[in-house]
Design a protein around this motif. Structure first.
Motif, PDB file in Angstrom:
ATOM      1  N   SER A   1       0.838  -1.203   0.000  1.00 60.61           N
ATOM      2  CA  SER A   1       0.000   0.000   0.000  1.00 60.61           C
ATOM      3  C   SER A   1       0.871   1.251   0.000  1.00 60.61           C
ATOM      4  O   SER A   1       1.967   1.270   0.563  1.00 60.61           O
ATOM      5  CB  SER A   1      -0.892   0.045   1.248  1.00 60.61           C
ATOM      6  N   LEU A   2       0.358   2.317  -0.618  1.00 62.64           N
ATOM      7  CA  LEU A   2       0.961   3.635  -0.509  1.00 62.64           C
ATOM      8  C   LEU A   2       0.104   4.469   0.438  1.00 62.64           C
ATOM      9  O   LEU A   2      -1.114   4.530   0.270  1.00 62.64           O
ATOM     10  CB  LEU A   2       1.036   4.329  -1.874  1.00 62.64           C
ATOM     11  N   VAL A   3       0.738   5.088   1.414  1.00 61.43           N
ATOM     12  CA  VAL A   3       0.015   5.828   2.446  1.00 61.43           C
ATOM     13  C   VAL A   3       0.582   7.242   2.555  1.00 61.43           C
ATOM     14  O   VAL A   3       1.805   7.429   2.547  1.00 61.43           O
ATOM     15  CB  VAL A   3       0.120   5.124   3.812  1.00 61.43           C
ATOM     16  N   LEU A   4      -0.305   8.229   2.672  1.00 63.48           N
ATOM     17  CA  LEU A   4       0.096   9.614   2.906  1.00 63.48           C
ATOM     18  C   LEU A   4      -0.191   9.951   4.364  1.00 63.48           C
ATOM     19  O   LEU A   4      -1.313  10.347   4.701  1.00 63.48           O
ATOM     20  CB  LEU A   4      -0.700  10.569   2.011  1.00 63.48           C
ATOM     21  N   PRO A   5       0.780   9.778   5.258  1.00 58.81           N
ATOM     22  CA  PRO A   5       0.515  10.105   6.658  1.00 58.81           C
ATOM     23  C   PRO A   5       0.224  11.587   6.823  1.00 58.81           C
ATOM     24  O   PRO A   5       0.765  12.419   6.092  1.00 58.81           O
ATOM     25  CB  PRO A   5       1.814   9.698   7.371  1.00 58.81           C
ATOM     26  N   ASP A   6      -0.659  11.897   7.767  1.00 57.01           N
ATOM     27  CA  ASP A   6      -0.960  13.297   8.049  1.00 57.01           C
ATOM     28  C   ASP A   6      -0.431  13.731   9.412  1.00 57.01           C
ATOM     29  O   ASP A   6      -0.439  14.914   9.737  1.00 57.01           O
ATOM     30  CB  ASP A   6      -2.463  13.567   7.954  1.00 57.01           C
ATOM     31  N   GLN A   7       0.050  12.752  10.204  1.00 58.83           N
ATOM     32  CA  GLN A   7       0.617  13.062  11.504  1.00 58.83           C
ATOM     33  C   GLN A   7       1.790  12.129  11.775  1.00 58.83           C
ATOM     34  O   GLN A   7       1.956  11.099  11.104  1.00 58.83           O
ATOM     35  CB  GLN A   7      -0.417  12.905  12.616  1.00 58.83           C
ATOM     36  N   LEU A   8       2.611  12.493  12.761  1.00 60.02           N
ATOM     37  CA  LEU A   8       3.724  11.624  13.145  1.00 60.02           C
ATOM     38  C   LEU A   8       4.007  11.756  14.631  1.00 60.02           C
ATOM     39  O   LEU A   8       3.636  12.748  15.274  1.00 60.02           O
ATOM     40  CB  LEU A   8       4.985  11.938  12.323  1.00 60.02           C
ATOM     41  N   ILE A   9       4.648  10.739  15.170  1.00 55.07           N
ATOM     42  CA  ILE A   9       5.165  10.763  16.538  1.00 55.07           C
ATOM     43  C   ILE A   9       6.633  10.368  16.457  1.00 55.07           C
ATOM     44  O   ILE A   9       6.983   9.358  15.836  1.00 55.07           O
ATOM     45  CB  ILE A   9       4.399   9.797  17.467  1.00 55.07           C
ATOM     46  N   ASP A  10       7.473  11.170  17.086  1.00 55.57           N
ATOM     47  CA  ASP A  10       8.927  10.969  17.017  1.00 55.57           C
ATOM     48  C   ASP A  10       9.410  10.219  18.254  1.00 55.57           C
ATOM     49  O   ASP A  10       9.316  10.726  19.374  1.00 55.57           O
ATOM     50  CB  ASP A  10       9.607  12.331  16.913  1.00 55.57           C
ATOM     51  N   TYR A  11       9.922   9.007  18.041  1.00 58.17           N
ATOM     52  CA  TYR A  11      10.477   8.205  19.139  1.00 58.17           C
ATOM     53  C   TYR A  11      11.997   8.102  19.039  1.00 58.17           C
ATOM     54  O   TYR A  11      12.611   7.303  19.731  1.00 58.17           O
ATOM     55  CB  TYR A  11       9.881   6.789  19.114  1.00 58.17           C
ATOM     56  N   THR A  12      12.601   8.885  18.163  1.00 64.13           N
ATOM     57  CA  THR A  12      14.043   8.792  17.970  1.00 64.13           C
ATOM     58  C   THR A  12      14.774   9.545  19.082  1.00 64.13           C
ATOM     59  O   THR A  12      14.179  10.323  19.838  1.00 64.13           O
ATOM     60  CB  THR A  12      14.474   9.353  16.610  1.00 64.13           C
ATOM     61  N   TRP A  13      16.076   9.329  19.147  1.00 66.83           N
ATOM     62  CA  TRP A  13      16.890  10.018  20.145  1.00 66.83           C
ATOM     63  C   TRP A  13      18.304  10.204  19.592  1.00 66.83           C
ATOM     64  O   TRP A  13      18.761   9.448  18.757  1.00 66.83           O
ATOM     65  CB  TRP A  13      16.951   9.215  21.453  1.00 66.83           C
ATOM     66  N   GLY A  14      18.961  11.270  20.042  1.00 65.19           N
ATOM     67  CA  GLY A  14      20.363  11.479  19.714  1.00 65.19           C
ATOM     68  C   GLY A  14      20.655  11.934  18.299  1.00 65.19           C
ATOM     69  O   GLY A  14      21.820  12.022  17.917  1.00 65.19           O
ATOM     70  N   ARG A  15      19.644  12.240  17.512  1.00 67.27           N
ATOM     71  CA  ARG A  15      19.871  12.692  16.147  1.00 67.27           C
ATOM     72  C   ARG A  15      19.974  14.216  16.114  1.00 67.27           C
ATOM     73  O   ARG A  15      19.260  14.903  16.850  1.00 67.27           O
ATOM     74  CB  ARG A  15      18.730  12.245  15.226  1.00 67.27           C
ATOM     75  N   ALA A  16      20.867  14.731  15.281  1.00 70.51           N
ATOM     76  CA  ALA A  16      20.950  16.182  15.092  1.00 70.51           C
ATOM     77  C   ALA A  16      19.659  16.624  14.418  1.00 70.51           C
ATOM     78  O   ALA A  16      19.420  16.310  13.256  1.00 70.51           O
ATOM     79  CB  ALA A  16      22.167  16.534  14.244  1.00 70.51           C
ATOM     80  N   SER A  17      18.833  17.366  15.151  1.00 67.63           N
ATOM     81  CA  SER A  17      17.447  17.517  14.720  1.00 67.63           C
ATOM     82  C   SER A  17      16.998  18.943  14.458  1.00 67.63           C
ATOM     83  O   SER A  17      15.814  19.172  14.204  1.00 67.63           O
ATOM     84  CB  SER A  17      16.522  16.903  15.779  1.00 67.63           C
TER      85      SER A  17
END
Length: 250
Positions: free
Chosen positions: A98-114
């Motif tokens: 499937s191709l999906v166009l997300p409209d929201q996100l939740i960020d669970y990452t850490w330690g990335r230059a953001s």
């Protein structure tokens, strides 16, 4: 006039039908981007392409220089970015391929230059991130999906995990409780950096597997590759329609 960039993730290290190709190495204050920037024509329209993981697909998600990538695109005049991303499916209505166009996100990452807003600031800078993806660009992609006769999934929450490992079954249960429909590893800080640079950014997510624990047993890399290959046929068709529609709109 808009200038479109396509960021290719897993399964899309190059655009097969890109014509009149030339590449340019762009230096940034944040180091080297993942790859040289490729300029070319898709369906007769000038576009820019970048391989998020490098053209050899050798940069893992947590080591991607997202700041350099987005800065380089801005530097060459890009205004709109369509980010292709391989993801796992959590929502049962969004099966593999499937191709999906997300409209929201939740960020669970850490330690990335953001962020770009951290050193030598005249004042603290905050961006509004209520709607993390460009509303107008998502509308254009959605319209292109209809014209390309591709099933449209345009309401979804993308969970961005650290990687490079895949998730545990318990983590997927947690993400589902959190309201996530998709799980990937590259959506952040890419989306936020695009917003800081005033780039119109939207994600086109290709589901390449059911997330951990949903089907029982281990996740097969062979199955992921198979779904990615099938899905990329849809992606290329969609992009051809999209670039033509965006040109007509101008």
């Amino acid at each position: 006039m808009s200038k479109l960039a396509i960021i290719g993730g897993t399964g899309l290290s190059k655009l097969v039908n890109l014509e009149r190709v030339r590449k340019r190495v762009v230096k940034t204050p944040y180091g080297e981007p993942s790859s040289p920037i490729t300029f070319g024509e898709l369906n007769g329209v000038d576009i820019v392409f970048m391989a998020r993981h490098g053209y050899g697909h050798n940069i893992p998600p947590h080591r991607i220089n997202y700041r350099a990538n987005m800065w380089a695109l801005k530097e060459v005049g890009v205004t709109d970015v369509v980010a292709i991303a391989a993801v796992g499916g959590i929502n049962r209505s969004m099966p593999p391929a499937s191709l999906v166009l997300p409209d929201q996100l939740i960020d669970y990452t850490w330690g990335r230059a953001s962020t770009y807003f951290e050193d030598d600031l005249e004042h603290v800078t905050h961006i509004d991130f209520t709607t993390p993806y460009s509303v107008e660009l998502r509308k254009k992609i959605k319209r292109a999906m209809y014209k390309a006769e591709i099933a449209v999934f345009d309401k979804a929450v993308y969970a961005c995990m650290q990687g490079p490992r895949l998730e545990t079954a318990a983590e997927i249960i947690k993400l589902e409780r959190d309201g996530c429909d998709l799980v990937g590893m590259t959506g952040m800080p890419e989306a936020a950096l695009a917003r800081e640079l005033a780039l119109n950014y939207a994600c086109c997510a290709l589901v390449v597997n059911w997330a951990a624990g949903l089907e029982g047993g281990e996740i097969s890399m062979r199955d992921i590759e198979g779904h990615a290959e099938a899905g990329m046929i849809k992606v290329e068709h969609l992009l051809k329609v999209l670039v033509y529609e965006m040109k007509v709109d101008e």
